[in-house]
Structures are given as structure tokens and as C-alpha cells.
Design a protein around this motif. Sequence first.
Motif, mmCIF file in Angstrom:
data_model
loop_
_atom_site.group_PDB
_atom_site.id
_atom_site.type_symbol
_atom_site.label_atom_id
_atom_site.label_comp_id
_atom_site.label_asym_id
_atom_site.label_seq_id
_atom_site.Cartn_x
_atom_site.Cartn_y
_atom_site.Cartn_z
ATOM 1 N N TYR A 1 -12.077 40.691 -0.128
ATOM 2 C CA TYR A 1 -13.368 40.064 0.172
ATOM 3 C C TYR A 1 -14.515 41.022 -0.148
ATOM 4 O O TYR A 1 -15.558 40.604 -0.672
ATOM 5 N N LEU A 2 -14.332 42.294 0.152
ATOM 6 C CA LEU A 2 -15.373 43.283 -0.158
ATOM 7 C C LEU A 2 -15.661 43.302 -1.655
ATOM 8 O O LEU A 2 -16.816 43.363 -2.087
ATOM 9 N N LYS A 3 -14.600 43.228 -2.460
ATOM 10 C CA LYS A 3 -14.786 43.210 -3.921
ATOM 11 C C LYS A 3 -15.448 41.910 -4.373
ATOM 12 O O LYS A 3 -16.343 41.914 -5.220
ATOM 13 N N LEU A 4 -15.017 40.780 -3.789
ATOM 14 C CA LEU A 4 -15.597 39.484 -4.137
ATOM 15 C C LEU A 4 -17.097 39.462 -3.882
ATOM 16 O O LEU A 4 -17.868 38.908 -4.672
ATOM 17 N N THR A 5 -17.514 40.088 -2.772
ATOM 18 C CA THR A 5 -18.926 40.033 -2.376
ATOM 19 C C THR A 5 -19.772 41.143 -2.992
ATOM 20 O O THR A 5 -20.908 41.371 -2.568
ATOM 21 N N GLY A 6 -19.208 41.839 -3.988
ATOM 22 C CA GLY A 6 -20.029 42.759 -4.774
ATOM 23 C C GLY A 6 -20.073 44.186 -4.292
ATOM 24 O O GLY A 6 -20.838 45.001 -4.829
ATOM 25 N N GLU B 1 -21.686 39.303 4.184
ATOM 26 C CA GLU B 1 -21.644 39.331 2.728
ATOM 27 C C GLU B 1 -22.330 40.545 2.122
ATOM 28 O O GLU B 1 -22.096 40.874 0.954
ATOM 29 N N TYR B 2 -23.193 41.234 2.919
ATOM 30 C CA TYR B 2 -24.023 42.274 2.292
ATOM 31 C C TYR B 2 -24.260 43.517 3.156
ATOM 32 O O TYR B 2 -24.036 44.635 2.716
ATOM 33 N N LEU B 3 -24.693 43.317 4.405
ATOM 34 C CA LEU B 3 -25.129 44.461 5.203
ATOM 35 C C LEU B 3 -23.976 45.275 5.793
ATOM 36 O O LEU B 3 -24.079 46.489 5.938
ATOM 37 N N THR C 1 -27.501 37.358 -5.760
ATOM 38 C CA THR C 1 -28.217 36.895 -4.563
ATOM 39 C C THR C 1 -28.776 38.070 -3.779
ATOM 40 O O THR C 1 -29.947 38.076 -3.371
ATOM 41 N N TYR C 2 -27.947 39.092 -3.577
ATOM 42 C CA TYR C 2 -28.364 40.177 -2.683
ATOM 43 C C TYR C 2 -29.158 41.283 -3.373
ATOM 44 O O TYR C 2 -29.820 42.065 -2.701
ATOM 45 N N GLU C 3 -29.125 41.312 -4.702
ATOM 46 C CA GLU C 3 -30.007 42.259 -5.397
ATOM 47 C C GLU C 3 -31.469 41.913 -5.142
ATOM 48 O O GLU C 3 -32.332 42.777 -5.133
#
Length: 756
Positions: A220-225, A84-86, A527-529
Motif C-alpha cells: 500500500y505504501l508503494k501504491l500511494t507513492g 494516503e500521504y501524511l 494528487t498529493y504533489e
Amino acid sequence: MRDAMHKLGSDTSKINPLVPVDLVIDHSVQVDVTRSENAVQANMELEFQRNKERFSFLKWGSSAFRNMLVVPPGSGIVHQVNLEYLGRLVFNTDGILYPDSVVGTDSHTTMIDGLGVAGWGVGGIEAEAAMLGQPMSMVLPGVVGFQLSGKLRNGVTATDLVLTVTQMLRKHGVVGKFVEFYGNGMGELSLADRATIANMSPEYGATMGFFPVDHVTLQYLKLTGRSDETVAMIESYLRANNMFVDYDEARTFLPLQFFLFKTPQQKRVYSSYLELNLAEVEPCISGPKRPHDRVPLREMKADWNSCLNNKVGFKGFAVPKEAQGKVAKFSFHGQPAELKHGSVVIAAITSCTNTSNPSVMLGAGLVAKKACELGLQVKPWIKTSLAPGSGVVTKYLLQSGLQEYLNKQGFHIVGYGCTTCIGNSGDLDESVASAISENDIIAAAVLSGNRNFEGRVHALTRANYLASPPLVVAYALAGTVDIDFDKEPIGTGKDGKSVYFNDIWPSTEEVAEAVQSSVLPNMFKSTYEAITKGNPMWNQLSVPSSTMYSWDPKSTYIHEPPYFKNMTMEPPGAHGVKDAYCLLNFGDSITTDHISPAGSIHKDSPAAKFLLDHGVERKDFNSYGSRRGNDEVMARGTFANIRLVNKLLNGEVGPKTIHVPTGEKLYVFDAAMRYKDAGHDTIVLAGAEYGSGSSRDWAAKGPMLLGVKAVIAKSFERIHRSNLVGMGIIPLCFKSGEDADTLGLTGHERYTIDLP
């Protein structure tokens, strides 16, 4: 290593990671508190109490080493955070673009292959070498092409699909190989579905299960920010390098050198082929002792009864006919309760495999909602828990309004980490534990995890089944695995009528609607910020700013390991084994869960004695995983699994062995120390698939500390074999068609190995 550099008179600052390292703390939270709104906070406070020394050590490392990001406890599970982030997909380093790739110190690192990033699990020993700039060498693997067609039927989940794929690939034989998924069915799978399949690569034995990048990946990349600019750069780069697949476009045939990822219509060349029509997948679970022992839901009751009858093995418990109907009645906090063979005592929605997938998580919420509306309630003595792999899950469960219903059924959020899936299930209520032990009940755990090997989930659950999150809720409501969902009611509703499985099971459309309205991009972003900011407990840890660590000789958590203490500038060179004794003689499928210290520390074990001798009370033992920084505890926990079957014991099960010179029966650690003190080397005999399971480096470090010099087996799991080599233990294979039994080896012989 810095200490060794210092002792050798060299520059300690040279010891730093040379590639980016992300360290996510996810293995330490335990399910101590459940069925409470305060469970997350209470479990985290206990986690910090138990692990303060470890966390301080890791926080020190985050500032003492360059090129290293530490994600604090309570943030999620590494593989889900990676997804989701890394995960970058394409690196941009000073304007130079190149594909992302990753190795991780957990075998389920393969989850990132669902995103189109090449990655797999390695042992900690290999990972440390990679961090220090050592290249990873491997024999070019065979690539198995797995064609997907059709579409999943109504009500069938991604978990049902992955358990089916796992069984097919395990049967096909893919150890040491890459698996690549392709075909028209790819367009029917969400990115989360793909990640679920990629995640379980270790269970089907492949090095990785790869899904090339396509439009689903970009969405999915766009969905996850991930930013539009980043996603555009990734697409442009991959298209330019023929590494992007268009499943919805027909292209003309290209020359063979372009075959890899360009279009689905082109003929692909693989080492071997498999095919699955998604419409053929049916609801299923896996167990009771291995992840690839899939059982269709419609056959579960018959399969369970076979397991009770069968001799002890992967599919058998050998319960005498007259004892199969036994009922253990007991009092649960003043309430009458009972357990039978197959009664569910742990129901856990857990693990990165499934908690990263909104469709199955929201599906679980819908099952809970329908059950509440019909008046069904999970029995209070079943230990229920929900441990998401990231904070995003909490946000969409709250947004959907479904967390309220999960709470009503006892599935409160207990923490953000691996929990039950890795054996951190916490204690059962004493009344439940006593009822199981005193009546020899084959109790069951149902979990949405990826591993169900013996002794892993909980010492008292001998039957452990992997299931989708909605099925976990369904089995919790039923209270037993001894049920035919097609014919038998799950319970009685508030109107006095029987409630059946179909009454509480959501349709694919209902789940899709919930996903569409509840899973939103800003949830991932918010969440990831905050992910590296930690939490108050982490931020309050004070650590020194030194570049060298100050070891505390009294610590039972962090101890200076012995590996580099006597290091010299010149390596000692290879040396053989002379007149060694056999420490253990195993059959097939000895996993790293059998070998390495895992789960809770048994009260009578050598590790427990060590901790008690050092002033640690039993309530503070914590788990082996949390004490992996102390080699003295871990060496004592090696081969300490209570389900260990050692042929030297002639049928007795447990963590003991025979000291061959005297014939005494001792704990494995005590026998090993006696051999070491007498100056004797030891070896281990084993069957096929030795070292399968999690990529635990302690499964190699522990035996090395016990004095094991060689393992002679029919076959090895890839990661474990390289870990053994890394620790100086010789992995030897019997010739094809031979093993210890065919050669008449009992383990009472002496063994000499000459190295060339």
C-alpha cells in the motif's frame, strides 16, 4: 495563549507547537448543490463565502506558527489524507529512526492504525497540551486479541465486515482498551479494508483497533507513492525491532519477550480474545439511531416494521398501527411525488470510513452502471451526493468510466470533505421538508458514514442507516428502507420486467477487476504533489504577517475566547461545588452530538437569536462547526440538540430545561445564564456512556461556559471525561449498581461536592 503571554509580560514567540502538526480543513463544506456537474465548484464557493474569516485565521496561523502544516479546504478528509500521504510509519530525524505515532482531534484518527501507526483521537484540549510538549499519560490498557480467519464471501463488502466487528466488540466491551487484529484472515484483507475497521474504533468503543505492519502494508505504501527507498527503510527498521509480521512464513517459536509482532504462528497473550470467520459475515446495515445496532440485510424489512411498532427508543418510533401506511403526496417541481414511513430522502456516499476504500467506491459505481443499463433511475426528490475523502477517488472513478453512471443516478461529486457524515447535509428541498413535517413522516437517510445518532445527519431524518457505498446506491434506487431485497423488486426496468437486488449487485471478481485496472500509483502522486498549493480561492486570501492576531470584536466567526483573559502567574487551585442546582437530568447514551453544538443552527434557538441580533441573516447562519471559533455562538448551541431527552421535562423532547427555583421552562442556555447571574453553580446528572461519540472539545468547553461545575454519571467515554477535567468540570461516577433513579434523585435537589 500568545495574548495571555503578552499580558503577563512574557515572550509570545514561546507559544509554538513542539511536535509536527498537520491541520486539514475538512469539516466546513456543506451539500448545498447536488446533481450537477458544477456541484464541487458551487459548494466550494459557498464554503469560502461562509468561512472566509475562519480560513483567513487558519492561513494566518500557518505562517505565524512554526512546525505547522495547513492543508487547504477542498483537499480531502484528514484521516484519508493521513493514510494516503501524511502517515510516516517510521520517522527519520537527522538519522535517528523511531516509530510514528499520532493523536488527532477527531475520534476517527484511529483509521491510521490500519497502516500500523499507533494513533487515536483526543479532545482538542489534550491535543493542544501535546502540541505544547506535554506528555500524554494513560493507564496501561488491556489488549483484546481479535483473530480473523477465512475469507469474505462473494458480494460481501468491507463495510459489512466493519459493522459486524463493531457489534461484536461493543457487545464484548472494549472501552478504554486496545484491540489488535491477527490471524490467517489478515492476508485476505486489503489495507483499505483494515483502515475501514480501524476507523470505526470509536463506534466499538476501543482506544484503537491496531493492524501490525506486514507485506500488505508495504504494498500500500508503494501504491500511494511513498518511495522505494522509504519503504525499504521502514521494513528494515521494523524487522530489526521485531515489529513486522510475516503472515506467509513459518518461524520457530521465540521466547515470550518477542511475542508481540514477530509471526502469526506464535501464541499471543492478550487480556481477552475474540474470533471471527470472515466467511460468516453477511450483508448488513446499522441503525436507525446507533452505529452498533447492526441489521442483516435479509432481516431489514422485519426490523423496520418492528421499529415502527416499538416504543420510542434506539429501536423504536411508536407509530400507531393505523398511521403506519400513511402516504404523503406532494408536488416536486411540478412532478407528482410521495413519501411514506421509511422513504429515503437522503442517500449519501460520504465519510473517510468508506471513501478511502476503492473496492466499495468502485462497487457503488458498478451498481449505478448496472441500474442504468437496466433502466432504473433514482427518484429526483432524493438528495443524492458523493463526497470523497481525497482527490484520488475522483481519478480512479473517472479512469474506470463509472463516474458517468454515478452522475446519471444523481451521485455527482459535491466536494472533498466530511459533508453528510457530520451533519453538513444541507437543506432538503422545501417541498420534501414540508411533506415530512406536515405529515409526521419517519423519513430515512442512508449514508456510508460512521455515525447515525439522532439529530446528527439531518433534523428531518429520524431514521438514519449506515451502509456500504454500493448499498447506499441500492437503497436510493429502491427509494425506501421498507424493502426485503431477497423477495421484492427494486424497481421496473426499461423492458417492463421487475429488477431485483441480485440483478444490480456486482460480484467480488468484478470489483477486483475494476480496482486492479483503475487504481494506479501515479494518481496518488499527482494528487498529493499539489495538495499544499491550495486552490485559487485559498491563495487569494490576504492575511497579515503579525505574530499576534488582531481580534475583530464584531466578528460572529472568530471571537477572543475567555479562557485566558484573567490568567495569573499562580494557578487558583482546586475548589469544590456548593449548593448547586441541577441544570439537566439525563438517561443513558447522551453523546457529544447531544451536548455540543453540531450541524445546522435552528431558526428559533438562542444561537439564532444572537446571530440575528448581530445582523446575520438566516441564510447565512452556516453550521455550528463553522462557527466554533466564536464562543458566544457555541455556548448558546450547547445542549441545543432537538432530540435531547431531559428528565426534568417529564417526557418532552427538545433543547429546554426547568429553571428549578421558579419552575419556568427555558432554553438550556437561558436557564444557565439565569443561574450564573444569580451566582449559582450547576451540575448535570446522567446515566451510562455519557459523552460517547465524536471527540468534541466543545462538549466540555460549552458546559464550562454555561457554568456547569460537575457531571455525575454512571460511566463516561474516555476522551470526553479527560476534556471535562481539562475544562475544570468534575466528572463523578455513581457507585456500581447505583444511579440517579435508584437514589431517588429527581434533579430538584441542591448539590454540594467537597474536594479533598
